[in-house]
Design an enzyme around this catalytic site. Structure first.
Site, PDB file in Angstrom:
ATOM      1  N   TYR A  62      -3.996   2.510  15.915  1.00 53.27           N
ATOM      2  CA  TYR A  62      -2.742   2.599  16.671  1.00 53.27           C
ATOM      3  C   TYR A  62      -2.933   2.528  18.182  1.00 53.27           C
ATOM      4  CZ  TYR A  62      -0.490   3.830  12.303  1.00 53.27           C
ATOM      5  OH  TYR A  62      -0.013   3.785  11.018  1.00 53.27           O
ATOM      6  N   ASN A 103      -7.357   1.957   9.989  1.00 54.53           N
ATOM      7  CA  ASN A 103      -6.054   2.277  10.569  1.00 54.53           C
ATOM      8  C   ASN A 103      -6.218   2.353  12.073  1.00 54.53           C
ATOM      9  OD1 ASN A 103      -5.167   2.506   7.963  1.00 54.53           O
ATOM     10  ND2 ASN A 103      -4.675   4.688   8.074  1.00 54.53           N
ATOM     11  N   GLU A 151      -3.379   0.066   8.212  1.00 52.15           N
ATOM     12  CA  GLU A 151      -2.218   0.551   8.969  1.00 52.15           C
ATOM     13  C   GLU A 151      -2.331   0.074  10.406  1.00 52.15           C
ATOM     14  OE1 GLU A 151      -1.356   4.797   9.058  1.00 52.15           O
ATOM     15  OE2 GLU A 151      -1.802   4.948   6.919  1.00 52.15           O
ATOM     16  N   GLU A 209      -7.445   8.444   5.855  1.00 52.39           N
ATOM     17  CA  GLU A 209      -7.746   9.170   7.091  1.00 52.39           C
ATOM     18  C   GLU A 209      -8.261  10.586   6.837  1.00 52.39           C
ATOM     19  OE1 GLU A 209      -4.363   9.016   9.723  1.00 52.39           O
ATOM     20  OE2 GLU A 209      -4.244   6.840   9.656  1.00 52.39           O
ATOM     21  N   HIS A 249      -3.141  10.921   0.271  1.00 53.96           N
ATOM     22  CA  HIS A 249      -2.586  10.792   1.623  1.00 53.96           C
ATOM     23  C   HIS A 249      -2.034  12.163   2.017  1.00 53.96           C
ATOM     24  CE1 HIS A 249      -0.977   7.621   4.618  1.00 53.96           C
ATOM     25  NE2 HIS A 249      -0.621   8.786   5.118  1.00 53.96           N
ATOM     26  N   ARG A 253       0.863  -1.182   0.000  1.00 53.97           N
ATOM     27  CA  ARG A 253       0.000   0.000   0.000  1.00 53.97           C
ATOM     28  C   ARG A 253       0.899   1.232   0.000  1.00 53.97           C
ATOM     29  NH1 ARG A 253      -2.745   3.123   4.717  1.00 53.97           N
ATOM     30  NH2 ARG A 253      -3.842   4.608   3.426  1.00 53.97           N
TER      31      ARG A 253
HETATM   32  O1  IFM Z   1       2.491   8.111   9.648  1.00 52.99           O
HETATM   33  C1  IFM Z   1       1.119   8.143   9.826  1.00 52.99           C
HETATM   34  C2  IFM Z   1       0.407   7.892   8.514  1.00 52.99           C
HETATM   35  O2  IFM Z   1       0.761   8.815   7.557  1.00 52.99           O
HETATM   36  C3  IFM Z   1      -1.093   7.960   8.703  1.00 52.99           C
HETATM   37  N1  IFM Z   1      -1.525   7.159   9.810  1.00 52.99           N
HETATM   38  C4  IFM Z   1      -0.815   7.250  11.056  1.00 52.99           C
HETATM   39  C5  IFM Z   1       0.670   7.107  10.829  1.00 52.99           C
HETATM   40  C6  IFM Z   1       1.426   7.200  12.165  1.00 52.99           C
HETATM   41  O3  IFM Z   1       1.180   8.417  12.781  1.00 52.99           O
END
Ligand code: IFM
Length: 453
Positions: free
Chosen positions: A295, A293, A353, A167, A121, A77
């Site tokens: 985190y 995505n 992600e 995002e 992006h 990706r």
């Molecule tokens: O690096 C970023 C990415 O560009 C978009 N999602 C979160 C990642 C980590 O912050």
């Protein structure tokens, strides 16, 4: 063990984005983007760094495809830089920009790696910022439709899956509302309008991509973070609820239910949002997958915060955290996948992600030992497998990121890569997590070939 739990056809990938890795910002006819401009503003980026050189991927792309081949991934990706293809945002096409992505896609094909490009992006052509105020202007959405047409005509035959936007919460609310990303505006009302135009851009692009690239799947990627109240106080609970809607549901409701959520932030009114007839139907265009995505999660307390209109994030000092300060909270990925499936049933999801930043160093023996990243990935993959066991459809996982890269306002001090990059020499070193990922993918394949024989 984790990898063998996944089905044989599960897609194992890695992810990057153009501005974070390519560099070569003024080469071969590329026009400036809003991130080039934003990085020039003193004090916006840690150490005043920029994406001018980044990982120099524009020149080292064959080496980077070689690394992916060595890792044995199924899919890559990446994102296409709009200003490389249309330096003015719309109008004249820069063939040399398209040629770069053609070479990339061809080399991926030779390596047996499926291409999953993202069209946007965050690197909007500066010309569109100047002409329309960026995403505040409705015309940006029509410009995106034209851009999607140009790119998918030229590259559509080599693409397995298109992702329209990455995002959009970040490129609208965070960029026009909180001001912490390019172009750095600070009006939540503008953030809301930008979000609508991004959704419109997505909806306009979907039929174009389908027409020009009939064999590819089409989706959109959103970011998710569970948001919990920092206490039982009603004002904290209300703040967390509004922030949850803003971050986690704002885009899903129009995409899958044809309407905006009626919980909004204090002081904002839907009445001020400009929506033209037919927009909601356009936005609801059917897609093939939702990109997720994930985190971390956030704890929120109500109250004034200079940068965050949603309230104040409470530091999770007791918890294990990455170098971004983000709590390692794998259960949140399970909760997120399950919640999306139960509320919206997008049909299929890809984790587009997931990953962690740590302060990695190359040891004297040349190895990069990053056991905490391996533990992060393990624990999150466990949660993906758990969600799938509970009936949530997920068909792939893309580790963020292939390479250490330009982490936006954090500059180069945050390293998310499976591969270490020495920014002085541009030398790439596969980290232990990269080898762990390679071995896991191989184990998954082996487990299925054993089962088949
Ligand atoms: O690096 C970023 C990415 O560009 C978009 N999602 C979160 C990642 C980590 O912050």
């Amino acid at each position: 063990m984790t990898f063998e739990r996944f089905p044989g056809e599960f897609l194992w990938g890695v992810a990057t984005s153009a501005y974070q890795i390519e560099g070569a910002v003024a080469e071969d006819g590329r026009g400036p983007s809003i991130w080039d401009t934003f990085c020039e503003l003193p004090g916006t980026i840690a150490n005043n760094e920029t994406g001018m050189v980044a990982d120099d991927h524009y020149h080292r792309m064959p080496e980077d495809v070689g690394i992916m081949r060595e890792l044995g991934v199924d899919a890559y990706r990446f994102s296409i830089a709009w200003p490389r293809v249309l330096p003015e945002g719309r109008g004249p096409v820069n063939q040399r920009g398209l040629d770069f992505y053609r070479r990339l896609i061809d080399q991926l094909a030779t390596a047996g790696i499926a291409a999953y490009p993202t069209l946007y992006h965050w690197d909007l052509p500066q010309a569109l910022q100047d002409r329309y105020g960026g995403w505040i202007g409705r015309d940006a959405a029509y410009a995106f439709e034209e851009y999607a047409d140009v790119v998918s005509r030229a590259l559509g035959d080599g693409v397995a899956g298109w992702i329209t936007l990455n995002e959009p919460w970040v490129s609208s609310w965070l960029s026009y509302g909180w001001g912490s990303h390019a172009p750095g505006y600070r009006s939540m009302e503008l953030g809301m309008q930008a979000a609508h135009h991004l959704l419109l851009a997505h909806g306009l692009a979907v039929p174009v991509l389908r027409a020009n690239s009939p064999h590819a799947r089409v989706g959109i990627t959103l970011n998710f973070s569970p948001i919990e109240a920092a206490s039982d106080a009603p004002k904290d609970i209300a703040a967390a609820r509004a922030a949850d809607v803003n971050v986690n549901l704002w885009f899903l409701d129009p995409l899958y239910r044809g309407e905006y959520n009626d919980v909004l932030l204090p002081d904002l009114s839907h009445a001020r949002l400009r929506i033209a007839d037919g927009d909601m139907a356009t936005i609801g265009a059917k897609t093939d997958f939702l990109g997720v995505n994930y985190y971390t999660r956030f704890l929120l307390r109500s109250g004034p915060s200079p940068f965050n209109p949603l309230g104040e994030y409470v530091e999770q000092t007791h918890a294990e955290r990455t170098s971004m300060g983000w709590e390692v909270y794998p259960d949140g990925l399970y909760d997120t996948l399950r919640r999306i499936h139960e509320r919206y049933a997008p049909g299929d999801m890809l984790v587009t992600e997931n990953g962690a930043a740590y302060a990695d160093v190359v040891d004297l023996d040349g190895a990069v030992r990053d056991p905490r990243r391996i533990a992060y990935f393990e624990s999150h993959l466990e949660q993906v497998a758990r969600a799938m066991d509970d009936g949530v459809p997920v068909s792939g996982y893309f580790a963020w990121s292939l390479l250490d890269n330009f982490e936006w306002t954090e500059g180069y001090r945050q390293r998310f890569g499976l591969v270490h990059v020495d920014y002085e020499t541009q030398r790439r070193t596969i980290k232990e997590s990269g080898y762990w990922y390679r071995d896991g993918i191989a184990a998954c394949r082996r487990a299925h070939s054993n089962r088949a024989s």
